[in-house]
Design a protein around this motif. Structure first.
Motif, PDB file in Angstrom:
ATOM      1  N   ASP A 162      48.087  20.092  25.430  1.00  0.00           N
ATOM      2  CA  ASP A 162      47.110  20.608  24.452  1.00  0.00           C
ATOM      3  C   ASP A 162      45.716  20.408  25.072  1.00  0.00           C
ATOM      4  O   ASP A 162      45.135  19.317  24.997  1.00  0.00           O
ATOM      5  CB  ASP A 162      47.256  19.835  23.129  1.00  0.00           C
ATOM      6  N   ILE A 163      45.215  21.459  25.697  1.00  0.00           N
ATOM      7  CA  ILE A 163      43.992  21.313  26.504  1.00  0.00           C
ATOM      8  C   ILE A 163      42.778  20.987  25.624  1.00  0.00           C
ATOM      9  O   ILE A 163      41.913  20.201  25.999  1.00  0.00           O
ATOM     10  CB  ILE A 163      43.751  22.581  27.368  1.00  0.00           C
ATOM     11  N   TYR A 191      37.307  24.307  30.950  1.00  0.00           N
ATOM     12  CA  TYR A 191      37.779  24.776  32.267  1.00  0.00           C
ATOM     13  C   TYR A 191      38.076  23.644  33.263  1.00  0.00           C
ATOM     14  O   TYR A 191      39.104  23.692  33.941  1.00  0.00           O
ATOM     15  CB  TYR A 191      36.785  25.796  32.881  1.00  0.00           C
ATOM     16  N   PRO A 192      37.224  22.591  33.362  1.00  0.00           N
ATOM     17  CA  PRO A 192      37.535  21.552  34.358  1.00  0.00           C
ATOM     18  C   PRO A 192      38.922  20.920  34.146  1.00  0.00           C
ATOM     19  O   PRO A 192      39.635  20.640  35.109  1.00  0.00           O
ATOM     20  CB  PRO A 192      36.414  20.514  34.144  1.00  0.00           C
ATOM     21  N   ALA A 193      39.307  20.736  32.884  1.00  0.00           N
ATOM     22  CA  ALA A 193      40.650  20.169  32.609  1.00  0.00           C
ATOM     23  C   ALA A 193      41.724  21.177  32.998  1.00  0.00           C
ATOM     24  O   ALA A 193      42.736  20.828  33.628  1.00  0.00           O
ATOM     25  CB  ALA A 193      40.769  19.821  31.137  1.00  0.00           C
ATOM     26  N   LEU A 194      41.473  22.420  32.639  1.00  0.00           N
ATOM     27  CA  LEU A 194      42.435  23.477  32.965  1.00  0.00           C
ATOM     28  C   LEU A 194      42.609  23.582  34.493  1.00  0.00           C
ATOM     29  O   LEU A 194      43.731  23.681  35.007  1.00  0.00           O
ATOM     30  CB  LEU A 194      41.886  24.768  32.387  1.00  0.00           C
ATOM     31  N   TYR A 236      46.518  11.129  33.217  1.00  0.00           N
ATOM     32  CA  TYR A 236      46.460  11.938  31.989  1.00  0.00           C
ATOM     33  C   TYR A 236      46.792  13.398  32.263  1.00  0.00           C
ATOM     34  O   TYR A 236      47.442  14.062  31.456  1.00  0.00           O
ATOM     35  CB  TYR A 236      45.075  11.824  31.343  1.00  0.00           C
ATOM     36  N   VAL A 237      46.313  13.871  33.429  1.00  0.00           N
ATOM     37  CA  VAL A 237      46.601  15.274  33.784  1.00  0.00           C
ATOM     38  C   VAL A 237      48.119  15.481  33.858  1.00  0.00           C
ATOM     39  O   VAL A 237      48.648  16.520  33.443  1.00  0.00           O
ATOM     40  CB  VAL A 237      45.930  15.649  35.129  1.00  0.00           C
ATOM     41  N   ASN A 240      51.910  28.147  28.861  1.00  0.00           N
ATOM     42  CA  ASN A 240      51.855  28.198  27.391  1.00  0.00           C
ATOM     43  C   ASN A 240      50.629  27.434  26.865  1.00  0.00           C
ATOM     44  O   ASN A 240      50.038  27.819  25.850  1.00  0.00           O
ATOM     45  CB  ASN A 240      53.153  27.670  26.779  1.00  0.00           C
ATOM     46  N   SER A 241      50.229  26.354  27.562  1.00  0.00           N
ATOM     47  CA  SER A 241      49.030  25.608  27.144  1.00  0.00           C
ATOM     48  C   SER A 241      47.794  26.491  27.292  1.00  0.00           C
ATOM     49  O   SER A 241      46.892  26.478  26.434  1.00  0.00           O
ATOM     50  CB  SER A 241      48.828  24.359  28.015  1.00  0.00           C
TER      51      SER A 241
END
Ligand code: SF4
Length: 554
Positions: free
Chosen positions: A524-525, A483-486, A516-517, A422-423
């Motif tokens: 909420d990316i 993208y890196p966070a995703l 944090y990840v 969903n995020s």
């Protein structure tokens, strides 16, 4: 001399969900029948499509079954005549079993058929000597007694009366079927259903639920504990319709078999906090039928639905940490492709662990079958009776729906995407069904192959493809900076879920701090990326007090 009776069926796979419970119940009832005492010798013989030498061709399969049954009769049981075979028939095995029965009848054997497919239209199948509609625990032994005695002729088509569940024996306690052989059990707690969904065999039932007695349930639990059965699929279509009993059983399960994993089918509208908490006390997952989010469609198939209560029930499950999956059906009357997609989007927004999407079958013997023409349903005239099109859903829509179903199985279910899906939808500003559509377009072969292998593809491989797809979507939407966070979120939860499954440690390199990840920030990316600085780290996942955890490593 005792007459040999062999109860048989053909299974799709060798698993607890597919074990031959129906055939085993009939074998047990024959074994305990007073009329048949000392007169027959019963055995259970189940075939499986997955058996090493089981033929792929349907005609060869029928011949194979017939030959093996004859061998069984000669080898395992005393030789005598007549030999009786009792077939347990379902939509997926009727064709092969009917042909096997034809071969056996030509050789002079007596063939009786029962099971859901026969119950639906007992007069239709002529390849058997006798067909028995309904629960056969009383009527099949009586029929066999007439065949053996030859004194009283029986009707060819028998409509069974529902047996008193306190009087019938358990095939598990009786040793007719060993759950260890199937690595789990299919566990009957009740028969019948208080609902009458038009597409279900229960649609013409009596709307009553008959419960198995508590003594039997307790004894079966003791047996499952003794045999160290790993998983149990509870056969009760609406487990929580009687909350008091549901809670009582959950407490019993927790005390007797705390390590066994249970699967329940439940009604979301009837979930409350107390019940949800009881579910958390045992390892378990719930499967919940949504079927459609279109209220008119649900009204047409006579399925009560209260969206507010449904959402509230699922929120409670999510808050309490109870794993649940949802079911949807495509091809229902009144459903358009648009409303079907809305159903997918609504279902995914409830954070199910898995979403199963099925094609509607118009099963003979159901209320829907009687009303199908009036509702404009066009369907296959032979098993599995899948809908081909409806007034509102074209043949092309059916194909598109099947593609979404495959993509969902692959990307969401096998891809274990629930913690982040969903995020990702919010980041990409795509609805879930749009992501499934795009994924199928790009990875058609992968989706087809994965679905045909029933999700056996390794999760690491799926994760690689998910990331490749998400990277491409970010690029197309000019969202590369996210993208890196995703990528971290997908990799982190992937490793955690694999460690949960296998117990094996995994090492993962991340772009952001793993604390944090793993936190709510990651839901909420955009906010995550805009408010946190990247900080490369390596973590190792491991099992800590029974669940997967992680620690930082160099
Ligand atoms: S689909 Fe489920 S809830 Fe509906 S009638 Fe059948 S068993 Fe009952």
């Amino acid at each position: 001399m005792a007459v040999p009776v062999i109860c048989t069926t053909l299974l799709i796979e060798k698993s607890p969900q597919a074990l031959p419970l129906g055939a085993a119940c009939i074998a047990t009832s024959i074994k305990h029948s007073k009329e048949l005492e000392g007169k027959c010798q019963v055995a259970l013989k189940a075939f499986c499509l997955e058996d090493k030498d089981f033929p792929k061709d349907k005609n060869e399969a029928a011949l194979y079954i017939a030959e093996k049954l004859i061998e069984e009769e000669k080898g395992g049981l005393e030789n005598s005549s007549p030999v009786i075979f009792c077939f347990s028939c379902f939509v997926w095995n009727i064709e092969v079993l009917e042909n096997a029965a034809k071969i056996l009848r030509d050789k002079g054997f007596v063939c009786i058929a029962g099971g859901p497919e026969i119950t639906a239209h007992p007069s239709f199948y002529k390849s058997f000597d006798y067909t028995v509609s309904g629960e056969g625990e009383v009527s099949v032994p009586l029929l066999i007694s007439k065949i053996i005695g030859q004194s009283e002729k029986s009707d060819k088509v028998i409509i069974s009366q529902s047996p008193d569940l306190s009087l019938i024996h358990s095939p598990y306690l009786d040793g007719i079927i060993d759950p260890s052989e199937y690595e789990g059990a299919l566990w009957e707690l009740a028969r019948g259903c208080p609902y009458k969904c038009a597409y279900c065999y229960e649609s013409k039932g009596q709307k009553t639920v008959r419960m198995f007695p508590m003594e039997r349930i307790k004894a079966e639990l003791d047996l499952f504990a003794k045999k160290k059965v790993p998983q149990v699929f509870v056969l009760d279509p609406t487990y929580n319709v009687n909350k008091k009993r549901a809670v009582e059983l959950l407490r019993l399960i927790a005390s007797k078999t705390p390590d066994i994993f249970y699967y329940f089918e439940a009604r979301a509208e009837l979930i409350d906090r107390e019940l949800a908490r009881e579910f958390t006390r045992i390892p378990c997952a719930l499967q919940i039928g949504l079927q459609s989010a279109n209220e008119e469609t649900l009204r047409l198939v006579n399925r009560p639905f209260d969206k507010k209560k449904f959402v509230r029930g699922l929120s409670i499950l999510n808050e309490e940490g109870v794993t649940f999956g949802l079911d949807l059906i495509y091809g229902l009357p009144g459903e358009t492709f648009g409303s079907f997609r809305d159903g997918i989007d609504f279902a995914i927004s409830q954070y199910p662990n898995n979403l199963e999407i099925f094609c509607l079958s118009v099963l003979p013997g159901t209320d829907l079958f009687d009303r199908a023409d009036g509702l404009g349903l066009v369907y296959e005239k032979e098993a599995p009776y899948h809908v081909l099109k409806t007034k509102e859903f074209s043949a092309d829509d059916m194909k598109r729906a099947e593609k979404l179903s495959k993509a969902c199985t692959c990307f969401y279910n096998s891809g274990r995407a629930v913690p982040w899906f969903n995020s990702v939808c919010r980041l990409l500003k795509f609805k879930p069904s749009k992501i499934f559509e795009l994924f199928y377009e790009k990875y058609t072969d992968f989706c087809k192959q994965l679905c045909s292998q029933c999700g056996h593809e390794s999760h690491v491989e799926i994760e690689k493809i998910q990331l490749e797809f998400l990277r491409e979507q970010c690029k197309q939407k000019n969202l590369q900076r996210y993208y890196p966070a995703l990528e971290d979120i997908v990799k982190f939860y992937g490793a955690i879920s694999r460690t949960t499954d296998s117990g094996k440690n995994e090492v993962v390199s991340l772009n952001y701090d793993a604390e944090y990840v793993a936190s709510d920030y990651a839901s909420d990316i955009r906010y995550f990326v805009e408010n946190l600085r990247p900080k490369k780290c390596r973590i190792q996942t491991f099992i800590n007090k029974g669940s997967a955890d992680f620690r930082f490593i160099k």
